[in-house]
Design a protein around this motif. Structure first.
Motif, short mmCIF file in Angstrom:
data_model
loop_
_atom_site.label_atom_id
_atom_site.label_comp_id
_atom_site.label_asym_id
_atom_site.label_seq_id
_atom_site.Cartn_x
_atom_site.Cartn_y
_atom_site.Cartn_z
N ILE A 12 0.79 -1.15 0.06
CA ILE A 12 -0.01 -0.04 0.04
C ILE A 12 0.90 1.16 -0.12
CG2 ILE A 12 -1.79 1.38 1.25
CD1 ILE A 12 -2.64 -1.17 0.13
N PHE A 13 0.61 1.95 -1.01
CA PHE A 13 1.55 3.24 -1.24
C PHE A 13 0.91 4.44 -0.69
CE2 PHE A 13 2.87 0.11 -4.38
CZ PHE A 13 4.29 -0.25 -4.02
N TYR A 14 -0.59 4.25 -0.52
CA TYR A 14 -1.33 5.57 -0.21
C TYR A 14 -2.13 5.15 0.65
CZ TYR A 14 -4.36 9.79 -0.46
OH TYR A 14 -4.92 10.83 -0.30
N PRO A 15 -1.77 4.89 2.22
CA PRO A 15 -2.56 4.40 3.18
C PRO A 15 -3.96 5.04 3.34
CG PRO A 15 -0.29 4.92 3.92
CD PRO A 15 -0.22 5.58 2.74
N LYS A 16 -3.97 6.36 2.85
CA LYS A 16 -5.78 7.00 3.07
C LYS A 16 -6.79 6.00 2.18
CE LYS A 16 -4.30 11.50 4.33
NZ LYS A 16 -4.55 13.09 4.06
N ILE A 17 -6.12 5.43 1.18
CA ILE A 17 -7.13 4.89 0.52
C ILE A 17 -7.85 3.72 1.12
CG2 ILE A 17 -5.58 2.74 -0.10
CD1 ILE A 17 -6.89 2.79 -2.95
N ILE A 18 -7.26 3.15 2.37
CA ILE A 18 -7.95 2.12 3.11
C ILE A 18 -9.06 2.81 4.12
CG2 ILE A 18 -7.55 0.26 4.89
CD1 ILE A 18 -4.99 0.10 4.02
N LYS A 19 -10.43 2.61 3.90
CA LYS A 19 -11.41 3.45 4.79
C LYS A 19 -11.73 2.44 5.92
CE LYS A 19 -11.22 6.88 2.39
NZ LYS A 19 -10.67 7.88 2.90
N THR A 20 -11.68 1.02 5.97
CA THR A 20 -11.75 0.12 7.18
C THR A 20 -10.87 0.81 8.12
OG1 THR A 20 -12.06 -1.33 5.61
CG2 THR A 20 -11.88 -2.22 7.93
N ASN A 21 -11.44 0.74 9.44
CA ASN A 21 -10.65 1.19 10.45
C ASN A 21 -9.78 0.16 11.06
OD1 ASN A 21 -9.95 2.98 12.61
ND2 ASN A 21 -11.38 2.16 14.11
N LYS A 36 4.10 5.48 -11.50
CA LYS A 36 3.54 6.78 -11.21
C LYS A 36 2.06 6.50 -10.86
CE LYS A 36 3.11 11.79 -12.42
NZ LYS A 36 3.59 12.66 -13.38
N HIS A 37 1.45 7.26 -9.86
CA HIS A 37 -0.30 6.91 -9.78
C HIS A 37 -0.44 5.71 -9.12
CE1 HIS A 37 -0.18 11.09 -10.78
NE2 HIS A 37 0.09 10.86 -12.36
N VAL A 38 0.34 4.72 -8.94
CA VAL A 38 -0.03 3.37 -8.56
C VAL A 38 -0.07 3.43 -6.89
CG1 VAL A 38 0.64 0.99 -8.17
CG2 VAL A 38 1.13 1.98 -10.08
N LEU A 39 -1.46 3.33 -6.49
CA LEU A 39 -1.55 3.48 -5.00
C LEU A 39 -1.34 2.19 -4.14
CD1 LEU A 39 -4.77 5.91 -4.72
CD2 LEU A 39 -2.22 6.35 -5.20
N ALA A 40 -1.61 0.95 -4.81
CA ALA A 40 -1.37 -0.26 -4.16
C ALA A 40 -1.27 -1.24 -5.28
CB ALA A 40 -3.01 -0.56 -3.66
N THR A 50 -11.37 4.10 -2.93
CA THR A 50 -11.31 3.72 -1.68
C THR A 50 -11.31 2.04 -1.61
OG1 THR A 50 -13.85 3.76 -1.52
CG2 THR A 50 -12.51 5.67 -0.57
N PHE A 51 -10.69 1.55 -0.43
CA PHE A 51 -10.86 0.13 -0.46
C PHE A 51 -11.45 -0.08 1.09
CE2 PHE A 51 -6.53 -0.90 -2.53
CZ PHE A 51 -6.97 -0.86 -3.61
N ASP A 52 -12.49 -1.06 1.26
CA ASP A 52 -13.07 -1.41 2.37
C ASP A 52 -12.98 -2.88 2.36
OD1 ASP A 52 -14.73 0.62 4.14
OD2 ASP A 52 -14.99 1.11 1.93
N LEU A 53 -12.30 -3.39 3.61
CA LEU A 53 -12.28 -4.75 3.79
C LEU A 53 -13.38 -5.20 5.04
CD1 LEU A 53 -10.65 -7.36 3.37
CD2 LEU A 53 -9.02 -6.61 5.15
N GLN A 54 -14.12 -5.98 4.54
CA GLN A 54 -15.19 -6.54 5.56
C GLN A 54 -15.51 -7.97 5.38
OE1 GLN A 54 -18.84 -4.27 5.13
NE2 GLN A 54 -17.76 -2.31 4.68
N ASP A 55 -16.09 -8.50 6.34
CA ASP A 55 -16.55 -10.07 6.43
C ASP A 55 -17.57 -10.34 5.28
OD1 ASP A 55 -14.81 -10.50 8.40
OD2 ASP A 55 -16.41 -10.16 9.97
N LEU A 56 -17.30 -11.51 4.58
CA LEU A 56 -18.20 -11.55 3.45
C LEU A 56 -19.60 -11.76 4.18
CD1 LEU A 56 -18.82 -12.95 0.60
CD2 LEU A 56 -18.12 -15.24 1.51
#
Length: 275
Positions: A28-37, A93-97, A117-123
């Motif tokens: 992950i090169f841009y941590p703000k992309i992850i919206k899961t806490n 350039k511009h690769v965030l993950a 954005t990325f959100d990681l959740q349970d299926l």
């Protein structure tokens, strides 16, 4: 901005290319992309060594099913997924993950605007949580004689164009397709919901299905800086009747296509055909 047909095109392409591959490593090169806490480290740990079991679409969201987890990707303005061979040279350039996959593949998330954005959740419960929970139904699941839109919109003084863009009412329609849908339905984008009759809402549903289905068949729309997926150019831009056609003659009546702002969004329509 990628809308429902463009996202559907991306999903179809990715399913052919990365389904059943294992995610060996995540960068992950841009941590703000992850919206899961969770921290970047936890995000990586929960994804690495999982198989991409399926890839689905809900509205404008891409759902990577990773066994008992889901990675929810929202492309927003200019997000793109690019697949490369491990030793292939590409512009970083511009690769965030970067997702290092089995079979010597690399899957990059590329986003010049950094709005995605990325959100990681349970299926088992992600559909009951935001961002999916807040979405309205897609046009495809609405019946042509449904009262759904009438019940949701008929008492509103908002412009119909604005309400079609409200993803909590109806999901998947963006600016391009709202213009095209309203032209097809012969309804002005400036009319407010409380002036439309049930038959008008029926036409909107029918036109929504028609326009979105045709765009999906043609691989979406490629305009401005957006390309639906690596190596794919959508063809629906050749079918646009009003969007981007300011000052040109209407295909139906020959009068001039007008551009104005509706709630801050560039809007194209024909004053003669749409009323």
């Amino acid at each position: 901005m990628p809308e429902l047909p463009e996202v559907e095109t991306v999903v179809k392409s990715l399913k052919k290319r990365v389904l059943n591959l294992i995610i060996n490593k995540v960068e992950i090169f841009y941590p703000k992309i992850i919206k899961t806490n969770i921290s970047v480290l936890d995000f990586q740990k929960q994804i690495e060594n999982r198989k991409i079991s399926d890839i689905q679409r809900i509205a404008k969201y891409i759902i990577f099913v990773l066994e008992d987890k889901v990675l929810i990707s929202h492309l927003r303005m200019e997000g793109k997924w690019f697949l490369y061979d491990k030793n292939e040279v590409y512009d970083k350039k511009h690769v965030l993950a970067t997702f290092h996959l089995s079979n010597n593949k690399i899957l990059n998330y590329h986003d010049t605007r950094k709005f995605g954005t990325f959100d990681l959740q349970d299926l088992n419960d992600y559909k009951s949580n935001n961002p999916i929970k807040k979405l309205g139904p897609e046009p495809f699941v609405l019946e042509a004689n449904s009262n759904y839109l009438y019940e949701k919109m008929s008492k509103s003084t908002r412009h119909i164009k604005t309400m079609l863009l409200d993803q909590t009412i109806i999901a998947g329609i963006g600016n391009i397709y709202a213009d095209e849908i309203l032209f097809d339905a012969k309804i002005s984008p400036l009319i407010t919901g409380n002036f439309l009759k049930p038959k008008d809402y029926q036409r909107i549903i029918e036109s929504s299905k028609k326009i979105l289905k045709k765009s999906i068949e043609l691989g979406g729309t490629t305009i401005d800086s957006y390309q639906p997926e690596q190596g794919i150019d959508g063809k629906f831009q050749n079918e646009l009747k009003v969007h981007t056609r300011k000052g040109k003659k209407c295909y139906e009546c020959g009068n001039e296509i007008i551009k104005l702002k509706v709630n801050g969004r560039g809007t194209y329509y024909c004053k003669t055909c749409q009323y």
